[in-house]
Write a protein that holds these residues in place. Structure first.
Motif, PDB file in Angstrom:
ATOM      1  N   TYR A   8       0.846  -1.189   0.000  1.00  0.00           N
ATOM      2  CA  TYR A   8       0.000   0.000   0.000  1.00  0.00           C
ATOM      3  C   TYR A   8       0.880   1.236   0.000  1.00  0.00           C
ATOM      4  N   GLY A   9       0.641   2.122  -0.958  1.00  0.00           N
ATOM      5  CA  GLY A   9       1.434   3.349  -1.070  1.00  0.00           C
ATOM      6  C   GLY A   9       0.962   4.395  -0.075  1.00  0.00           C
ATOM      7  N   SER A  12      -2.582   5.636  -0.071  1.00  0.00           N
ATOM      8  CA  SER A  12      -3.568   4.637   0.363  1.00  0.00           C
ATOM      9  C   SER A  12      -3.533   4.428   1.869  1.00  0.00           C
ATOM     10  N   SER A  41       4.114   1.931   2.711  1.00  0.00           N
ATOM     11  CA  SER A  41       4.879   3.182   2.588  1.00  0.00           C
ATOM     12  C   SER A  41       4.529   4.064   3.775  1.00  0.00           C
ATOM     13  N   ASP A 154       8.079  -0.037  -3.272  1.00  0.00           N
ATOM     14  CA  ASP A 154       7.720  -0.961  -4.361  1.00  0.00           C
ATOM     15  C   ASP A 154       8.777  -2.046  -4.471  1.00  0.00           C
ATOM     16  N   TYR A 172      -1.064  -1.443  -4.368  1.00  0.00           N
ATOM     17  CA  TYR A 172      -2.236  -0.578  -4.281  1.00  0.00           C
ATOM     18  C   TYR A 172      -1.817   0.879  -4.222  1.00  0.00           C
ATOM     19  N   THR A 173      -2.497   1.695  -5.028  1.00  0.00           N
ATOM     20  CA  THR A 173      -2.098   3.084  -5.167  1.00  0.00           C
ATOM     21  C   THR A 173      -3.339   3.963  -5.314  1.00  0.00           C
ATOM     22  N   ASP A 174      -3.142   5.249  -5.640  1.00  0.00           N
ATOM     23  CA  ASP A 174      -4.298   6.142  -5.744  1.00  0.00           C
ATOM     24  C   ASP A 174      -4.786   6.308  -7.182  1.00  0.00           C
ATOM     25  N   MET A 210       6.921   5.006 -10.743  1.00  0.00           N
ATOM     26  CA  MET A 210       7.158   3.701 -10.137  1.00  0.00           C
ATOM     27  C   MET A 210       8.660   3.484 -10.153  1.00  0.00           C
ATOM     28  N   VAL A 227      -0.961  -3.663 -10.497  1.00  0.00           N
ATOM     29  CA  VAL A 227      -1.093  -2.305  -9.947  1.00  0.00           C
ATOM     30  C   VAL A 227      -2.565  -1.926  -9.945  1.00  0.00           C
ATOM     31  N   SER A 229      -6.015   0.406  -7.915  1.00  0.00           N
ATOM     32  CA  SER A 229      -6.439   1.463  -7.002  1.00  0.00           C
ATOM     33  C   SER A 229      -6.907   0.844  -5.691  1.00  0.00           C
TER      34      SER A 229
END
Ligand code: ASP
Ligand code: MG
Length: 411
Positions: A8-9, A12, A41, A154, A172-174, A210, A227, A229
């Protein structure tokens, strides 16, 4: 029992209510009988604000202290997520990079992972715990905390997935996934459901947000990356070997997969550099030894024993590079050094371009017709990059996106 690795970034995990939502997602996997390893993250802009704080105290904080400072960002998210899961009655444990067995080299701020000993992770999984690992960090042979460089979680995620031998790594990202271009620049950009490792490596190195090292690692260990959301239901983009080549052979007319853009570009041109063996080696060796990352290099054919050499680098490194050159033996050899720090890179990328002529000409023609000047051209087998002025970037991206039939309503 299946095992999933998810990362999870920062966006997120940016606040407590979002962290609780992530915990709920993991809870449902856990209740369905899946073992989950999570890499996190730092929350939101935590890393940026920690860097800012250090710089408010000192212009030159020690790299060792900076690494310990920055590693705390990921520790905050991993512990909070673990607390959130435990409060849902899902047994979870947070581990620092070091506790997760991540060994790195000794380069503070830019460390590379040497090895991972996943013993502790497996032990915790055996106890039916969700394991939450602080991304972006490890411990060096000197037993110091190290960080892997911006965006490094990552890389942690893929390395952990490889060491646990999972089938896939989910990030998982925005955003919904990987797009044919940056949707903020090109509103008609569309989501790519699949993309090959080689293509993604070029995308990541030439502008996509990335870490290219994560892709390199995934490519080496053949770990597909999904990848997605963390908030929408979009299927996301799968980065894997060969992507959908088989499906598209014979169907696809356009072999450009997408357009990468990067507006963080500066250039140094050295004119009248002595053309003798070893010059480039010592010039770039010197910059590398001071940790300046040079990106693209173009050398002209020489006349009268002299040559011109241009290279690009990230804007914030321009001043440092100039100072290094000024204080070096090169200073006496160089008659002129020219610099520019208002440049951008635009690239067309696609494995299908290999051995097919005409793509470069079409790209240059499109830019030329729009009166956009090309400062430098760099190509690889599956990429053509032009360095242009930053102010031309958006229109160049939109024009090329249309020209190579990537626009949303074109498909
Ligand atoms: N928090 C670190 C950064 O922002 C690492 C990461 O997000 O991957 O660079
Ligand atoms: Mg971050």
């Amino acid at each position: 029992m299946s095992l999933i690795v998810q990362k999870y970034g920062g966006t997120s995990l940016k606040n407590i209510s979002i962290i609780k939502k992530v915990a709920k997602k993991i809870q449902s996997l856990n209740l369905a009988g899946t073992k989950v390893v999570v890499i996190v993250s730092a929350m939101g802009n935590t890393t940026d604000s920690l860097i800012k704080k250090a710089h408010q105290i000192s212009k030159n904080p020690s790299p060792r202290e900076m690494d310990i400072l920055l590693s705390t960002g990921e520790l905050v998210s991993s512990t909070l997520l673990s607390i959130a899961l435990n409060s849902l009655k899902i047994p979870a444990i947070s581990l620092s990079g070091s506790q997760a067995g991540i060994q790195t080299d000794i380069n503070h701020g830019k460390a590379r992972i040497n090895s991972i000993n996943p013993k502790r992770i497996f032990n915790e999984l055996k106890k039916n715990k969700v394991v939450i690992i602080a991304g972006f960090q490890g411990t060096s042979l000197l037993e110091e905390t190290t960080t892997l460089g911006r965006g490094g979680s990552d890389t942690t995620a893929v390395a952990i997935a490889a060491s646990l031998n999972t089938d896939q790594c989910e990030i998982y990202t925005d955003v919904d996934g990987i797009f044919t271009a940056d949707p903020r620049l090109v509103p008609k950009a569309q989501l790519l459901h699949q993309i090959a490792f080689e293509e993604m490596l070029e995308f990541a190195s030439y502008g996509a947000k990335m870490d290219p090292r994560a892709i390199e690692l995934a490519m080496t260990y053949k770990i597909p990356i999904l990848v997605k959301s963390s908030t929408s239901n979009s299927l996301g983009s799968l980065i894997s070997e060969d992507a959908d080549m088989k499906k598209t052979i014979g169907e696809i007319k356009n072999k450009v997969r997408g357009i990468a853009t990067d507006n963080n570009v500066a250039k140094i041109t050295i004119r009248k550099l002595k053309d003798k063996p070893g010059t480039s080696a010592s010039l770039f060796g010197l910059l590398a030894s001071e940790n300046v990352s040079v990106e693209d290099i173009v050398q002209n054919s020489s006349t009268g024993g002299f040559t011109d050499l241009s290279f690009t680098l990230k804007k914030p490194e321009l001043q440092q590079a100039l100072t290094i050159l000024k204080n070096s033996q090169f200073n006496s050899n160089i008659s002129t050094v020219e610099t520019a720090n208002n440049l951008a890179k635009i690239s067309i990328i696609g494995t299908g371009m290999q051995n097919t002529p005409g793509y470069a000409a079409k790209m240059f023609r499109t830019l030329g017709n729009a009166n956009i000047n090309i400062e430098m051209i760099i190509t690889s087998e599956i990429r053509i990059t032009c360095i242009i002025h930053e102010s031309d970037l958006q229109s160049a991206a939109q024009l090329l996106h249309t020209e190579f039939s990537l626009d949303k309503n074109n498909s």
